[in-house]
Design an enzyme around this catalytic site. Structure first.
Site, mmCIF file in Angstrom:
data_model
loop_
_atom_site.group_PDB
_atom_site.id
_atom_site.type_symbol
_atom_site.label_atom_id
_atom_site.label_comp_id
_atom_site.label_asym_id
_atom_site.label_seq_id
_atom_site.Cartn_x
_atom_site.Cartn_y
_atom_site.Cartn_z
ATOM 1 N N ARG A 120 0.870 -1.179 0.000
ATOM 2 C CA ARG A 120 0.000 0.000 0.000
ATOM 3 C C ARG A 120 0.908 1.231 0.000
ATOM 4 N NH1 ARG A 120 -2.181 -0.431 6.306
ATOM 5 N NH2 ARG A 120 -0.231 0.211 7.250
ATOM 6 N N ASN A 158 -5.175 7.590 4.776
ATOM 7 C CA ASN A 158 -4.857 6.778 5.951
ATOM 8 C C ASN A 158 -3.420 7.052 6.339
ATOM 9 O OD1 ASN A 158 -5.776 4.501 7.766
ATOM 10 N ND2 ASN A 158 -3.811 3.713 7.055
ATOM 11 N N GLU A 159 -3.243 7.568 7.533
ATOM 12 C CA GLU A 159 -1.900 7.773 8.088
ATOM 13 C C GLU A 159 -0.939 8.398 7.079
ATOM 14 O OE1 GLU A 159 -0.733 3.940 9.538
ATOM 15 O OE2 GLU A 159 -1.968 4.126 11.319
ATOM 16 N N GLU A 313 -7.923 3.847 15.682
ATOM 17 C CA GLU A 313 -7.483 2.448 15.652
ATOM 18 C C GLU A 313 -6.704 2.128 16.908
ATOM 19 O OE1 GLU A 313 -4.974 1.448 12.329
ATOM 20 O OE2 GLU A 313 -6.194 2.589 10.925
ATOM 21 N N GLU A 363 -1.110 -8.569 6.920
ATOM 22 C CA GLU A 363 -1.651 -8.357 8.272
ATOM 23 C C GLU A 363 -2.735 -9.366 8.632
ATOM 24 O OE1 GLU A 363 -2.761 -4.185 8.227
ATOM 25 O OE2 GLU A 363 -0.752 -3.635 8.863
ATOM 26 N N PHE A 365 -2.589 -11.906 10.384
ATOM 27 C CA PHE A 365 -2.515 -12.359 11.782
ATOM 28 C C PHE A 365 -2.568 -11.190 12.774
ATOM 29 C CE2 PHE A 365 -0.923 -16.161 9.595
ATOM 30 C CZ PHE A 365 -1.834 -17.072 10.116
ATOM 31 N N HIS A 366 -2.942 -10.020 12.275
ATOM 32 C CA HIS A 366 -3.174 -8.873 13.169
ATOM 33 C C HIS A 366 -4.433 -9.166 13.977
ATOM 34 C CE1 HIS A 366 -3.967 -4.728 14.351
ATOM 35 N NE2 HIS A 366 -2.803 -4.387 13.850
HETATM 36 C C1 GLA Z 1 -2.114 1.127 10.850
HETATM 37 C C2 GLA Z 1 -3.039 1.148 9.660
HETATM 38 C C3 GLA Z 1 -3.909 -0.052 9.577
HETATM 39 C C4 GLA Z 1 -3.148 -1.287 9.946
HETATM 40 C C5 GLA Z 1 -2.593 -1.127 11.334
HETATM 41 C C6 GLA Z 1 -1.875 -2.357 11.820
HETATM 42 O O1 GLA Z 1 -2.478 1.834 11.919
HETATM 43 O O2 GLA Z 1 -3.826 2.296 9.582
HETATM 44 O O3 GLA Z 1 -4.376 -0.124 8.256
HETATM 45 O O4 GLA Z 1 -2.122 -1.477 9.028
HETATM 46 O O5 GLA Z 1 -1.664 -0.091 11.300
HETATM 47 O O6 GLA Z 1 -1.399 -2.200 13.120
#
Ligand code: GLA
Length: 683
Positions: A120, A158-159, A313, A363, A365-366
């Site tokens: 991404r 996003n971030e 998050e 991710e 296994f997150h």
């Molecule tokens: C970030 C992203 C999410 C995900 C988490 C995993 O905060 O915004 O999409 O990748 O990390 O911890």
């Protein structure tokens, strides 16, 4: 922007309860699963779902061809189940067709490697094609869902945090430098390009600071970091303009990644959005994890001018062990306790990454709210219990315009520039770092039971009785003047070693280090004496210190503690290590060495007591966290026992979590928490 408009937007979708939910990616699942999802969401008390975060290729499978049908059905389904949508613009994950069409918009690393899609964030924020495509999909989404009743909040991107080098960036960097310096002479002087034959005769000779033979020019690097941050602010502005034009009544946020992600200016972002939101992940299984939560929450609230903010998050049961390459589960009860910490410090609820664990994909296994093992699990039961707790705490959900929710008298200076300056390399010690210094200060205060904000050095210092400057290498004359005025007017200031040694262009201030603060501190720092990583020194008050020492001369200040014998041949025994300077109506303190945690706590305790700053509760500190959260006409005392022993403290009021009335000593078991509406406060 008219403040009334801002307030109207902030209030537009206020529902009177704490937000609960998470990132929801139904497009990764067959539609029958969606119906199970919303049923489980209702069971868990979920009222908010963040959707579309990385859905660009599903929404625009070919350039200009939109497929909104699936998202229409998701939005309708959420609305039918009383779940609000936090709708993201998907611009953090351009689709594969974009790569083929616009290879020049791919990101390039400092070593010149062009990255390809497959993950991404594969874009260059300076690339015109990326910016145009991001604007187009943003407008298409805004127009499609402007009137959808589920739409509660825009989640832009996003971030933000992508940095890229290469030809497209070089061009944008040159344009930025031209605006900043006007003529090349000014740039050459500011960067001191006479050093190592770097004098620039034409703008085209300047490149973004990619990998080079040896040390780069730190002034060049610092300006590139500022440029990269401005670029991201520009990306945010592109989308804000569209969303505010098409959906003027819908509030907008973007999720900040904290606190390790520092490629943008948090203060600049916060001024633009309607509400600050952050993503926050524990990085330690022990008590340091709790200080980390408090730190992230204090940053978020402070960025949002003290007002409530949204936890966009967190993880249900994951602690990142970056060094060890492991993801550890949180022990039972920890997710709840951490969530209460965020709420104590101003969160308007808690969202998680993510709702359901995918079967495969990055991710996978997150941790999630619905784990791979399904709803019949410890994790989903804890998620459901937390949902019930948040309903019990619904009265905390004040309209987001109430103003500051905590009334802290201490602030730590936070400045992106200071971080970037410390990261330019070529510093006298690799132990000089911004985040580490700020974290140490914050942790010391947390252990003392003293709650704190962070403050912009260009902001309102006068609100605080005590201001800490753990590391702020680059300080302009105006900023130095503001700190000095703050002290002369009665403020208490603590400055850490090395801070103020350069001006805002990273030029060393002549005549003594920490020069920007010299008159305020009443000291002259003649020489730096960095220590080897494991070396420690003893001060003559019994303190231990490490990493860094300095040869300090008094110039009006008094010495509070001196270096012990045998520190270093450069530093005579008894030379000042910690000083105190009465200046006007206030006092300025200097810490010329990195104190060990216990010594830092002891000195900060002395200083906060002199500044008249009280602890949150007489029992607070060292794992018993006490925070007062204010609402319009009432106060809530959050008490969290992070220790492994029962703790007793006097409380008066009603615990919202259990309904118990307190008026006297209360025993709080290990891991337990109460949220007390204090007596005198009306519900
Ligand atoms: C970030 C992203 C999410 C995900 C988490 C995993 O905060 O915004 O999409 O990748 O990390 O911890």
């Amino acid at each position: 922007m008219v403040p009334d408009e801002l307030s109207a937007r902030r209030l537009a979708r206020w529902t009177g309860r704490l937000a609960y939910g998470g990132d929801y990616n139904p497009e990764q699942w067959p539609e029958e699963v969606w119906h199970e999802d919303v049923a489980l969401m209702r069971t868990a008390g979920v009222d908010t779902a963040t959707i579309g975060v990385f859905s660009w290729s599903m929404l625009e499978p070919e350039e200009g061809v939109h497929e909104f049908g699936w998202l229409d059905r998701v939005m309708d389904l959420l609305h039918d189940n009383d779940i609000k949508a936090v709708l993201a613009t998907p611009t953090a994950a351009p689709p594969p067709w974009f790569t083929l069409a616009h290879p020049e918009a791919l990101p390039i690393t400092p070593t010149g490697v062009r990255l390809i899609h497959g993950s991404r964030d594969t874009y260059n924020p300076a690339a015109p094609a990326y910016r145009a495509a991001a604007r187009r999909i943003t407008r298409a989404l805004a127009e499609r869902y402007a009137d959808h009743p589920a739409l509660a909040l825009w989640h832009v991107h996003n971030e933000y945090g992508t940095v890229s080098y290469g030809p497209v960036t070089d061009e944008a960097f040159r344009a930025w430098l031209t605006r900043r310096y006007g003529d090349l002479g000014a740039l050459n002087r500011t960067w001191n390009t006479a050093f190592w034959s770097q004098r620039y005769g034409r703008w085209e000779e300047i490149f973004a600071p990619q990998a080079t033979q040896y040390l780069p020019n730190p002034a060049h690097v610092l300006d590139f970091k500022r440029f990269s941050a401005d670029l991201l602010t520009g990306c945010l502005d592109d989308q804000l303009a569209i969303l505010r034009e098409v959906t003027p009544g819908v509030p907008v946020t973007t999720n900040f990644m904290l606190p390790t992600w520092n490629h943008y200016d948090q203060w600049a972002f916060a001024r633009r959005v309607d509400q600050v939101s952050i993503d926050h992940y524990l990085d330690d299984r022990g008590p340091a994890g709790e200080t980390h939560v408090a730190f992230g929450a204090d940053l978020a609230r402070s960025f949002n001018a003290g007002r409530p903010w949204l936890l966009m998050e967190q993880a249900t049961t994951l602690v990142y062990d970056y060094a060890g390459g492991r993801m550890h589960p949180k022990e039972p009860g920890r997710m709840r306790r951490n969530t209460l910490q965020y709420l104590a410090r101003g969160a308007t609820g808690s969202l998680f990454f993510q709702w359901r664990s995918p079967q495969v994909g990055a991710e996978f296994f997150h941790s999630a709210m619905v784990p791979h093992a399904g709803p019949d699990t410890r994790i989903f039961r804890e998620v459901t219990e937390l949902g019930a707790d948040l309903l019990r705490l619904a009265e905390l959900a004040e309209p987001p315009d109430i103003g500051p929710v905590n009334d802290h008298r201490v602030a730590i200076v936070w400045q992106p520039d200071a971080w970037w300056a410390a990261d330019t390399r070529a510093m006298p010690s690799s132990d000089i770092g911004f985040l580490d210094a700020v974290r140490r200060a914050h942790t010391a205060l947390w252990n003392l039971g003293v709650n704190t904000d962070v403050v912009d050095p260009d902001g309102d210092l006068a609100r605080y009785d005590l201001v800490l400057v753990p590391s702020m290498l680059a300080v302009s004359d105006d900023q130095a003047g503001a700190f000095d005025a703050y002290v002369r007017a009665g403020g208490h200031l603590v400055v850490w070693h090395f801070a103020g040694s350069t001006d805002e262009h990273l030029r060393v201030r002549p005549g003594g280090y920490s020069g920007a603060f010299a008159p305020t501190l009443g000291v002259r720092v003649e020489e730096h004496v960095p220590l080897a990583p494991d070396d420690t020194v003893a001060l003559d008050d019994g303190s231990t210190a490490g990493a860094w020492t300095e040869l300090v001369h008094l110039a009006g200040a008094q010495s509070v503690a001196g270096y012990g014998a045998g520190t270093h041949l450069v530093i005579p025994p008894g030379a000042p290590a910690i000083t105190r300077h009465r200046r006007g109506a206030g006092v300025a303190h200097y810490l010329s060495t990195r104190l060990a945690p216990d010594a830092l706590e002891r000195h900060l305790d002395r200083i906060r007591s002199e500044a008249g700053v009280s602890r949150a509760h007489e029992a607070a500190g060292h794992g018993l966290e006490v925070v007062r959260r204010r609402a319009a006409d009432r106060d809530y005392l959050f008490v969290l026992n992070h220790t492994s022993e029962t703790r007793t403290l006097v409380l008066t009021g009603t615990d919202l979590l259990t309904g118990r009335e307190f008026d006297g000593p209360v025993e709080l078991a290990a891991g337990a928490a109460v949220v007390v509406r204090e007596t005198g406060s009306t519900p």
